[in-house]
Structures are given as structure tokens and as C-alpha cells.
Enzyme design. Structure first.
Site, PDB file in Angstrom:
ATOM      1  N   HIS A 221    -106.350  -9.553  21.193  1.00 27.67           N
ATOM      2  CA  HIS A 221    -106.185  -9.865  19.553  1.00 27.67           C
ATOM      3  C   HIS A 221    -107.518 -10.532  19.139  1.00 27.67           C
ATOM      4  O   HIS A 221    -107.655 -10.938  17.863  1.00 27.67           O
ATOM      5  CB  HIS A 221    -105.208 -10.834  19.524  1.00 27.67           C
TER       6      HIS A 221
HETATM    7  S1  FES Z   1    -106.841 -12.890  21.979  1.00 26.69           S
HETATM    8 FE1  FES Z   1    -104.478 -12.837  22.273  1.00 26.69          FE
HETATM    9  S2  FES Z   1    -104.346 -12.772  24.442  1.00 26.69           S
HETATM   10 FE2  FES Z   1    -106.408 -13.092  24.357  1.00 26.69          FE
END
Ligand code: FES
Length: 190
Positions: free
Chosen positions: A155
Site C-alpha cells: 500500500h
Molecule cells: S503498506 Fe500496507 S502492508 Fe505495508
């Protein structure tokens, strides 16, 4: 795209896990004997691991398994240490050190996240504090993110050269586990 990243992280984890099995193969062969002699020895073996870091060149990193978790060990360059130390603490999204050897409310300075005199060695639990993926940055050539530490593509969390979260959805710095140095190039984790 997120699906690909998840698969890639899963592959990384499996590679780390299989590497760890190879590394402990010798110890596993001795297990029945140790177990017979002293049941407590088994608990101690799981509680800590001894890692030889003598072959780890400056700028390189290795991953070991400790208590079922990947632990990142990076041999930091002078530039990486300087980058970690010159950042203003006001810029850090998570102001806490998150280090096993600092107080709970200690600030997230690089000094509080490494051993004094051994600042070239950074030791971290390698699990993204957002949703638990394994960040990229251990292998040379990996995308290490905007702050040259680690990047979690799941993410988009960016960690710096002290393992602190700098950008993205993760809320906390990568935690520093308990460790000590035993000899010139050995680190005991746990
Ligand atoms: S940014 Fe979502 S698990 Fe690492």
C-alpha cells in the site's frame, strides 16, 4: 497490481523461511540429544538466535527468522547513518523509538534505535506496521523507497535508513528487537 505485490511478498517470505530452515539444519540434527539432556535448552534455543554477520558487506542486508518473524539486519553505510541522524524529529510520523532497549516514551532518534558504538548495524522486525507485508529493501537492487530504507509496495509505505515510517499508511516505525553483540561480528537476537 496490489495482487502482484502481495504475491511477490509471499514469495520473499517463503524464500526467507526456506533459507532459515537450511541455516538451522545442523542444529535440528542435534535436537533429540539436546532435548533429552535438558528440556529447558529447547526453550532457550527458541528464545534467541546467534547470527554471524561477518560476511555482510557495507550497504548489504540479511534476513533471519526469529520467533517466527523475519528480522532485517542491515550493515549501514556512513551516508545511511548520516541520513538517519540529520532528519528533524518533527518530520517523523511516529515519534516513538519502538526499540526494545529504549524506554516506551523515548523519542524516535536513530541513536535510540541502534546500539551506541555499533550504529552501523540496524536490526529490525521486518514486518510492515500497516497490514503485515514484508517490505522491500533487503536485496541490492530492491526499490528502497523515497527515503532509501525500505518500501512496502502493498500500500506504499516508505521507511528510512533507521527503519522509521516516513510516508504512506503505516502508522509506526519498524520495531527494534532485543539484541546484543557477542564477539566482533556476531549478533544475538532475543
Ligand atoms: S503498506 Fe500496507 S502492508 Fe505495508
Amino acid at each position: 497490481m496490489a495482487h502482484d505485490a502481495g504475491d511477490a511478498n509471499r514469495r520473499d517470505f517463503l524464500m526467507v523461511a526456506s533459507g532459515a530452515f537450511l541455516a538451522v539444519g545442523g542444529a535440528a540434527a542435534l535436537w533429540p540429544l539436546i532435548d533429552q539432556m535438558n528440556p529447558d535448552a529447547g526453550a532457550q534455543a527458541l528464545a534467541s538466535i546467534d547470527v554471524d554477520v561477518s560476511s555482510l558487506a557495507e550497504g548489504a542486508a540479511m534476513t533471519v527468522m526469529w520467533r517466527g518473524k523475519p528480522v532485517f539486519i542491515r550493515h549501514r553505510t556512513t551516508a545511511e547513518i548520516e541520513a538517519a541522524r540529520t532528519v528533524s524529529l518533527d518530520e517523523l510520523p511516529d515519534g516513538y523509538a519502538r526499540s526494545a532497549f529504549a524506554d516506551d516514551d523515548a523519542p524516535a532518534s536513530d541513536e535510540n534505535r541502534v546500539k551506541s558504538g555499533e550504529e552501523k548495524w540496524l536490526v529490525l522486525i521486518g514486518i510492515c506496521t500497516h497490514l503485515g507485508c514484508i517490505p522491500k529493501g533487503q536485496r541490492l537492487g530492491d526499490n528502497r523507497g523515497e527515503f532509501k530504507g525500505w518500501f512496502c509496495p502493498c500500500h506504499g509505505s516508505h521507511y528510512d535508513t533507521s527503519g522509521r515510517i516516513r510516508k504512506g499508511p503505516a502508522a509506526e516505525n519498524l520495531p527494534v528487537p532485543p539484541y546484543t553483540f557477542s564477539g566482533d561480528a556476531r549478533i544475538t537476537i532475543g
